[in-house]
Motif scaffolding. Structure first.
Motif, PDB file in Angstrom:
ATOM      1  N   ARG A  21      27.491  69.314  81.991  1.00 55.36           N
ATOM      2  CA  ARG A  21      26.979  70.669  82.210  1.00 55.36           C
ATOM      3  C   ARG A  21      27.742  71.363  83.338  1.00 55.36           C
ATOM      4  NH1 ARG A  21      22.001  71.976  85.129  1.00 55.36           N
ATOM      5  NH2 ARG A  21      21.320  74.089  84.643  1.00 55.36           N
ATOM      6  N   SER A  22      28.054  70.624  84.402  1.00 54.07           N
ATOM      7  CA  SER A  22      28.792  71.194  85.528  1.00 54.07           C
ATOM      8  C   SER A  22      30.235  71.508  85.136  1.00 54.07           C
ATOM      9  CB  SER A  22      28.773  70.240  86.716  1.00 54.07           C
ATOM     10  OG  SER A  22      27.455  70.069  87.209  1.00 54.07           O
ATOM     11  N   ARG A  23      30.819  70.656  84.311  1.00 48.09           N
ATOM     12  CA  ARG A  23      32.190  70.916  83.855  1.00 48.09           C
ATOM     13  C   ARG A  23      32.259  72.206  83.050  1.00 48.09           C
ATOM     14  NH1 ARG A  23      35.745  65.622  82.610  1.00 48.09           N
ATOM     15  NH2 ARG A  23      35.059  64.329  84.353  1.00 48.09           N
ATOM     16  N   SER A  75      30.334  74.712  83.446  1.00 48.21           N
ATOM     17  CA  SER A  75      30.138  75.832  84.367  1.00 48.21           C
ATOM     18  C   SER A  75      31.448  76.254  85.025  1.00 48.21           C
ATOM     19  CB  SER A  75      29.116  75.460  85.438  1.00 48.21           C
ATOM     20  OG  SER A  75      29.643  74.507  86.344  1.00 48.21           O
ATOM     21  N   TYR A  76      32.430  75.361  85.079  1.00 44.79           N
ATOM     22  CA  TYR A  76      33.753  75.706  85.589  1.00 44.79           C
ATOM     23  C   TYR A  76      34.670  76.198  84.465  1.00 44.79           C
ATOM     24  CZ  TYR A  76      32.957  73.828  90.260  1.00 44.79           C
ATOM     25  OH  TYR A  76      32.499  73.624  91.527  1.00 44.79           O
ATOM     26  N   SER A  96      26.061  87.194  87.797  1.00 48.82           N
ATOM     27  CA  SER A  96      26.969  86.519  86.864  1.00 48.82           C
ATOM     28  C   SER A  96      28.409  86.616  87.361  1.00 48.82           C
ATOM     29  CB  SER A  96      26.849  87.136  85.468  1.00 48.82           C
ATOM     30  OG  SER A  96      25.557  86.936  84.941  1.00 48.82           O
ATOM     31  N   ASN A 101      28.964  84.238  90.111  1.00 51.09           N
ATOM     32  CA  ASN A 101      29.074  82.885  89.573  1.00 51.09           C
ATOM     33  C   ASN A 101      30.489  82.636  89.052  1.00 51.09           C
ATOM     34  OD1 ASN A 101      27.973  80.305  88.476  1.00 51.09           O
ATOM     35  ND2 ASN A 101      28.450  81.285  86.531  1.00 51.09           N
ATOM     36  N   TYR A 102      31.030  83.593  88.283  1.00 53.13           N
ATOM     37  CA  TYR A 102      32.402  83.472  87.768  1.00 53.13           C
ATOM     38  C   TYR A 102      33.394  83.369  88.929  1.00 53.13           C
ATOM     39  CZ  TYR A 102      30.611  85.133  83.228  1.00 53.13           C
ATOM     40  OH  TYR A 102      29.937  85.279  82.043  1.00 53.13           O
ATOM     41  N   HIS A 152      33.249  79.928  90.984  1.00 57.39           N
ATOM     42  CA  HIS A 152      33.845  78.764  90.333  1.00 57.39           C
ATOM     43  C   HIS A 152      35.379  78.861  90.304  1.00 57.39           C
ATOM     44  CE1 HIS A 152      29.714  78.090  88.943  1.00 57.39           C
ATOM     45  NE2 HIS A 152      30.079  76.836  88.769  1.00 57.39           N
ATOM     46  N   THR A 178      16.449  73.009  80.583  1.00 54.64           N
ATOM     47  CA  THR A 178      17.361  71.875  80.384  1.00 54.64           C
ATOM     48  C   THR A 178      16.661  70.551  80.613  1.00 54.64           C
ATOM     49  OG1 THR A 178      19.158  73.279  81.211  1.00 54.64           O
ATOM     50  CG2 THR A 178      19.613  70.934  80.993  1.00 54.64           C
ATOM     51  N   LYS A 236      19.666  71.948  88.946  1.00 59.19           N
ATOM     52  CA  LYS A 236      20.845  72.561  89.566  1.00 59.19           C
ATOM     53  C   LYS A 236      21.338  71.758  90.761  1.00 59.19           C
ATOM     54  CE  LYS A 236      20.142  77.405  88.282  1.00 59.19           C
ATOM     55  NZ  LYS A 236      19.939  78.792  88.789  1.00 59.19           N
TER      56      LYS A 236
END
Length: 313
Positions: free
Chosen positions: A22-24, A26-27, A71, A74-75, A78, A163, A188
């Motif tokens: 999930r974290s991957r 997000s990147y 958003s 967030n983009y 990362h 989740t 999170k």
């Protein structure tokens, strides 16, 4: 020096950091969106401040679908972390991070909650459709209603994340001890926490566990899986879209917006209205790492504010 691509940087970062799938993602997603804007052939070392500034303007435009401030941040965050990794490890020939200080101030809107009357109206609607399925002997638009009732009550009584519900397995529910485990993979902050199973929630989870045993759901398998209990759903596992689809239908029936996360806000707010309210208990129940995060979930009760003002007279 090798000309590192964005894919190279992602792989390098993932090899350095132990991240969940999930974290991957997000990147990977913000990188994918940025590359779509600047061009797939552009290398990280070629990215300029102007590229990032133009992407930001695009994201906030109608063509960019008026992206929310949170958003964009967030983009930006990362991508900034990825470029910092590249600079710190000398993977690209530059010391300048084009994403540094490119976040914007995000407006703080109050958390949306549900009133007790709205919750009761939703329960009445679920009860009605459950009776319809029982007497008509055919699926309703909320099919299977008994299952979605369990989902509804679980979110209401526990405040867990979507989740975490999707990742829950039979062994995560201990009916004897009346404790539910909210998995770290769905949090999170990557922290597992425990939630007590209330008297009101117990019969719903007991029904789910018994039904799961009847359809052959084993240890290690997804427990909240509508596809195993439905004559209409045919996917292997339940995903977030199926849960969101249920809430969209329920929202249309009731005439107001509902979502799993809105129940999370509601739980925190209602607990903080109690006479013996305890911020640390709410923090533990929601699985937060610090008090400041919990405070963001708690909506100030207008009645309490009015009482405080009236008390001055």
């Amino acid at each position: 020096m090798k000309s590192f691509t964005f894919d190279d940087l992602l792989q390098s970062y993932f090899s350095e950091r132990w991240l969940t799938e999930r974290s991957r993602i997000s990147y990977s997603v913000p990188v994918k969106l940025f590359r779509r804007f600047v061009g797939q052939d552009k290398l990280p070392v070629e990215v300029t401040r102007d590229d990032v500034r133009e992407w930001r303007e695009f994201c906030f435009s109608e063509e960019g679908r008026n992206l929310a401030h949170s958003s964009w941040n967030n983009y930006c965050r990362h991508n900034r972390i990825l470029f910092k990794h590249a600079i710190d490890h000398a993977l690209i020939d530059t010391s300048f991070n084009p994403f540094a200080k490119m976040e914007v101030t995000s407006p703080r809107k109050r958390k949306k909650t549900l009133s007790k009357r709205q919750v009761e109206m939703a329960r009445e609607a679920i009860s009605l459709y459950k009776k319809m399925e029982l007497y008509r002997k055919k699926p309703s638009i909320l099919h299977p209603v008994w299952f979605w009732e369990v989902v509804f009550e679980t979110f209401y009584h526990t405040g867990i994340r979507l989740t975490q519900l999707l990742l829950m397995k039979p062994e995560d529910i201990n009916l004897k001890s009346r404790v539910l485990t909210a998995t770290w993979q769905g949090a999170k902050n990557n922290r597992e926490h425990f939630v007590p199973i209330s008297n009101a929630l117990y019969p719903h989870l007991e029904n789910l566990m018994n039904s799961a045993k009847m359809v052959g759901i084993q240890r290690g398998e997804q427990l909240f899986n509508v596809n195993r209990f439905s004559v209409r759903h045919r996917m292997e596992t339940m995903d977030s879209w199926q849960v969101e689809s249920f809430y969209q239908k329920l929202s249309q029936i009731c005439g107001y917006q509902m979502s799993p996360h809105r129940f999370r806000h509601t739980l925190g707010t209602e607990l903080m209205k109690e006479p013996d309210r305890n911020l640390h208990i709410v923090k533990a129940l929601l699985g937060h790492s610090n008090i400041s995060t919990t405070l963001e979930y708690v909506e100030v009760d207008i009645g309490s504010l009015r009482s405080a003002i009236e008390g001055r007279l």
